[in-house]
Write an enzyme that holds these catalytic residues in place. Structure first.
Site, PDB file in Angstrom:
ATOM      1  N   HIS A   6      82.911  92.215  60.106  1.00 31.09           N
ATOM      2  CA  HIS A   6      81.235  92.038  60.258  1.00 31.09           C
ATOM      3  C   HIS A   6      80.934  91.622  58.698  1.00 31.09           C
ATOM      4  O   HIS A   6      80.367  92.550  57.591  1.00 31.09           O
ATOM      5  CB  HIS A   6      80.398  92.738  61.353  1.00 31.09           C
ATOM      6  CG  HIS A   6      78.953  91.733  61.184  1.00 31.09           C
ATOM      7  ND1 HIS A   6      78.056  92.449  61.610  1.00 31.09           N
ATOM      8  CD2 HIS A   6      79.087  90.468  61.316  1.00 31.09           C
ATOM      9  CE1 HIS A   6      77.092  91.660  61.011  1.00 31.09           C
ATOM     10  NE2 HIS A   6      77.622  90.331  61.477  1.00 31.09           N
ATOM     11  N   ARG A   7      80.518  90.564  58.345  1.00 33.71           N
ATOM     12  CA  ARG A   7      79.820  90.208  56.778  1.00 33.71           C
ATOM     13  C   ARG A   7      80.806  90.840  56.267  1.00 33.71           C
ATOM     14  O   ARG A   7      80.131  91.659  54.463  1.00 33.71           O
ATOM     15  CB  ARG A   7      78.365  90.728  56.591  1.00 33.71           C
ATOM     16  CG  ARG A   7      77.667  90.031  57.801  1.00 33.71           C
ATOM     17  CD  ARG A   7      76.062  90.870  57.617  1.00 33.71           C
ATOM     18  NE  ARG A   7      75.170  90.860  58.878  1.00 33.71           N
ATOM     19  CZ  ARG A   7      74.178  91.522  59.520  1.00 33.71           C
ATOM     20  NH1 ARG A   7      73.167  92.031  58.570  1.00 33.71           N
ATOM     21  NH2 ARG A   7      73.489  90.723  60.402  1.00 33.71           N
ATOM     22  N   GLU A  33      83.860  87.977  58.862  1.00 32.47           N
ATOM     23  CA  GLU A  33      83.220  87.255  59.820  1.00 32.47           C
ATOM     24  C   GLU A  33      81.534  86.975  58.137  1.00 32.47           C
ATOM     25  O   GLU A  33      81.717  88.081  57.111  1.00 32.47           O
ATOM     26  CB  GLU A  33      82.326  87.335  60.440  1.00 32.47           C
ATOM     27  CG  GLU A  33      81.086  86.897  61.204  1.00 32.47           C
ATOM     28  CD  GLU A  33      79.116  87.386  60.433  1.00 32.47           C
ATOM     29  OE1 GLU A  33      78.546  86.715  61.380  1.00 32.47           O
ATOM     30  OE2 GLU A  33      79.238  88.047  60.040  1.00 32.47           O
ATOM     31  N   ASP A  35      78.028  84.388  56.724  1.00 31.17           N
ATOM     32  CA  ASP A  35      76.803  83.657  57.180  1.00 31.17           C
ATOM     33  C   ASP A  35      76.292  82.505  55.389  1.00 31.17           C
ATOM     34  O   ASP A  35      76.287  83.124  54.764  1.00 31.17           O
ATOM     35  CB  ASP A  35      75.576  84.274  57.542  1.00 31.17           C
ATOM     36  CG  ASP A  35      75.474  85.841  58.054  1.00 31.17           C
ATOM     37  OD1 ASP A  35      76.178  85.519  59.731  1.00 31.17           O
ATOM     38  OD2 ASP A  35      75.872  87.054  57.866  1.00 31.17           O
ATOM     39  N   HIS A  48      72.698  86.511  54.650  1.00 33.75           N
ATOM     40  CA  HIS A  48      72.760  86.188  55.947  1.00 33.75           C
ATOM     41  C   HIS A  48      71.210  85.612  56.281  1.00 33.75           C
ATOM     42  O   HIS A  48      70.947  85.246  57.212  1.00 33.75           O
ATOM     43  CB  HIS A  48      72.653  87.913  56.716  1.00 33.75           C
ATOM     44  CG  HIS A  48      72.402  88.532  58.126  1.00 33.75           C
ATOM     45  ND1 HIS A  48      71.133  87.811  58.564  1.00 33.75           N
ATOM     46  CD2 HIS A  48      73.273  87.803  59.563  1.00 33.75           C
ATOM     47  CE1 HIS A  48      71.084  88.369  59.587  1.00 33.75           C
ATOM     48  NE2 HIS A  48      72.188  88.274  60.635  1.00 33.75           N
ATOM     49  N   GLU A 108      79.702  81.652  59.675  1.00 33.24           N
ATOM     50  CA  GLU A 108      78.394  81.197  61.054  1.00 33.24           C
ATOM     51  C   GLU A 108      77.616  80.341  60.322  1.00 33.24           C
ATOM     52  O   GLU A 108      76.767  80.656  58.810  1.00 33.24           O
ATOM     53  CB  GLU A 108      78.240  82.963  61.257  1.00 33.24           C
ATOM     54  CG  GLU A 108      77.136  82.200  62.103  1.00 33.24           C
ATOM     55  CD  GLU A 108      76.017  83.919  62.735  1.00 33.24           C
ATOM     56  OE1 GLU A 108      76.144  84.694  61.850  1.00 33.24           O
ATOM     57  OE2 GLU A 108      74.468  83.394  62.692  1.00 33.24           O
ATOM     58  N   LYS A 110      73.706  79.413  59.392  1.00 32.19           N
ATOM     59  CA  LYS A 110      72.641  79.636  59.397  1.00 32.19           C
ATOM     60  C   LYS A 110      71.245  78.789  59.808  1.00 32.19           C
ATOM     61  O   LYS A 110      70.836  79.142  59.149  1.00 32.19           O
ATOM     62  CB  LYS A 110      72.599  81.041  58.711  1.00 32.19           C
ATOM     63  CG  LYS A 110      73.079  82.678  58.942  1.00 32.19           C
ATOM     64  CD  LYS A 110      71.950  83.364  60.364  1.00 32.19           C
ATOM     65  CE  LYS A 110      72.692  84.817  60.692  1.00 32.19           C
ATOM     66  NZ  LYS A 110      72.491  85.412  61.698  1.00 32.19           N
ATOM     67  N   ASP A 228      81.203  95.943  61.481  1.00 33.05           N
ATOM     68  CA  ASP A 228      80.799  96.273  60.534  1.00 33.05           C
ATOM     69  C   ASP A 228      81.937  97.376  59.702  1.00 33.05           C
ATOM     70  O   ASP A 228      81.521  97.955  58.430  1.00 33.05           O
ATOM     71  CB  ASP A 228      80.059  97.358  60.222  1.00 33.05           C
ATOM     72  CG  ASP A 228      78.816  96.126  60.631  1.00 33.05           C
ATOM     73  OD1 ASP A 228      78.819  94.920  60.598  1.00 33.05           O
ATOM     74  OD2 ASP A 228      77.684  96.400  61.388  1.00 33.05           O
TER      75      ASP A 228
HETATM   76  O1  G3P Z   1      78.719  85.949  63.737  1.00 32.98           O
HETATM   77  C1  G3P Z   1      78.501  87.711  64.815  1.00 32.98           C
HETATM   78  C2  G3P Z   1      77.210  87.964  63.589  1.00 32.98           C
HETATM   79  O2  G3P Z   1      77.067  87.640  62.602  1.00 32.98           O
HETATM   80  C3  G3P Z   1      76.116  87.359  64.460  1.00 32.98           C
HETATM   81  O3  G3P Z   1      74.732  87.520  64.425  1.00 32.98           O
HETATM   82  O4  G3P Z   1      72.469  88.133  63.061  1.00 32.98           O
HETATM   83  O5  G3P Z   1      74.749  89.464  62.623  1.00 32.98           O
HETATM   84  O6  G3P Z   1      74.441  87.126  61.324  1.00 32.98           O
HETATM   85  P1  G3P Z   1      73.611  88.243  62.764  1.00 32.98           P
HETATM   86 MG    MG Z   2      76.395  86.705  61.046  1.00 26.93          MG
END
Ligand code: G3P
Ligand code: MG
Length: 242
Positions: A6-7, A33, A35, A48, A108, A110, A228
């Site tokens: 994640h990120r 992942e 954003d 993000h 993702e 945004k 994470d």
């Molecule tokens: O893509 C999964 C997750 O990243 C979605 O929420 O706010 O962390 O971008 P957020």
């Molecule tokens: Mg995300």
């Protein structure tokens, strides 16, 4: 079960920076992942929030920065110089690296607050440029945007993001033409994973940082977890190199 950082590896590295993506790759995550927002001059920036305030030493909306001015910010300032200065990467930069690294990418979009012009087309163009279609998932909380992607290319892997329980999300995914579900992990249960799997719709919950929770999700039949802490999850479930 696949592990998606994640990120990047946001639990231990500055989120959405190259150093964070490289860490996820180093520990053997199957994917990362990230954003995406858009600058004033139409560049795709990997960050993000709508604003740069939380993650950098700057202030203001990404949409009001030129790409050149955005590059002057430090996206690692919260880590008190531990990692040196980290720039906000462009999507182009990450895709070029991911291609050579052989890792999958979950982009993702945004655009649920600002409807960035031509975002979908620009993202698709980059995926085609790097021939990354087979290793890219596009997700968004903006489901109109996912439908737009589907109308531009019905074969690309799109994934519905949602944070509250939905009624029969696998039916909704089929209606929308989306290929996968990316739910908040709190909304996931055995019944909705089984029903989704029956419809060939993989479920990839976010943000799963507890190994016990991940184990439960694996038993339900989730295809991946978005975490994470990719290192911890790879140790438990295996990674790209195991
Ligand atoms: O893509 C999964 C997750 O990243 C979605 O929420 O706010 O962390 O971008 P957020
Ligand atoms: Mg995300």
């Amino acid at each position: 079960m696949f592990v998606i950082g994640h990120r990047g590896a946001a639990g231990t590295f500055p989120e959405n920076t190259m150093i964070s993506f490289k860490e996820a790759a180093r520990v053997g995550a199957h994917g990362i992942e990230l954003d995406v927002h858009m600058t004033k001059d139409g560049e795709l920036a990997v960050i993000h929030d709508e604003k740069v305030d939380r993650t950098t030493n700057g202030k203001g909306y990404v949409k009001d920065f030129t790409y050149q001015d955005l590059q002057k910010l430090d996206a690692s300032y919260k880590f008190k110089k531990k990692y040196g200065v980290c720039k906000i990467p462009t999507l182009n930069e990450v895709m070029e690296w991911a291609l050579s690294e052989g890792i999958s990418v979950n982009i993702e979009l945004k655009n649920n607050i600002f409807d960035y012009p031509y975002l979908e087309m620009k993202v698709l163009d980059l995926i085609y440029l790097y021939k990354m279609k087979d290793r890219t998932m596009i997700s968004s909380f903006n489901h109109n945007s996912l439908a737009r992607i589907g109308s531009l290319d019905s074969t690309i892997e799109t994934a519905i993001l949602y944070s509250y329980p939905m009624y029969e999300p696998w039916v909704y995914a089929q209606h929308l033409g989306a290929k996968a579900l990316h739910p908040n992990q709190r909304t996931v249960n055995e019944v909705n994973v089984a029903a989704s799997k029956d419809c060939q719709i993989p479920v990839r919950p976010y943000t799963v940082n507890d190994v016990k929770v991940a184990e439960q999700l694996r038993k339900y039949g989730c295809e991946s977890v978005i975490t994470d802490y990719p290192e911890k999850m790879v140790k438990q479930f295996g990674g790209r190199f195991s």
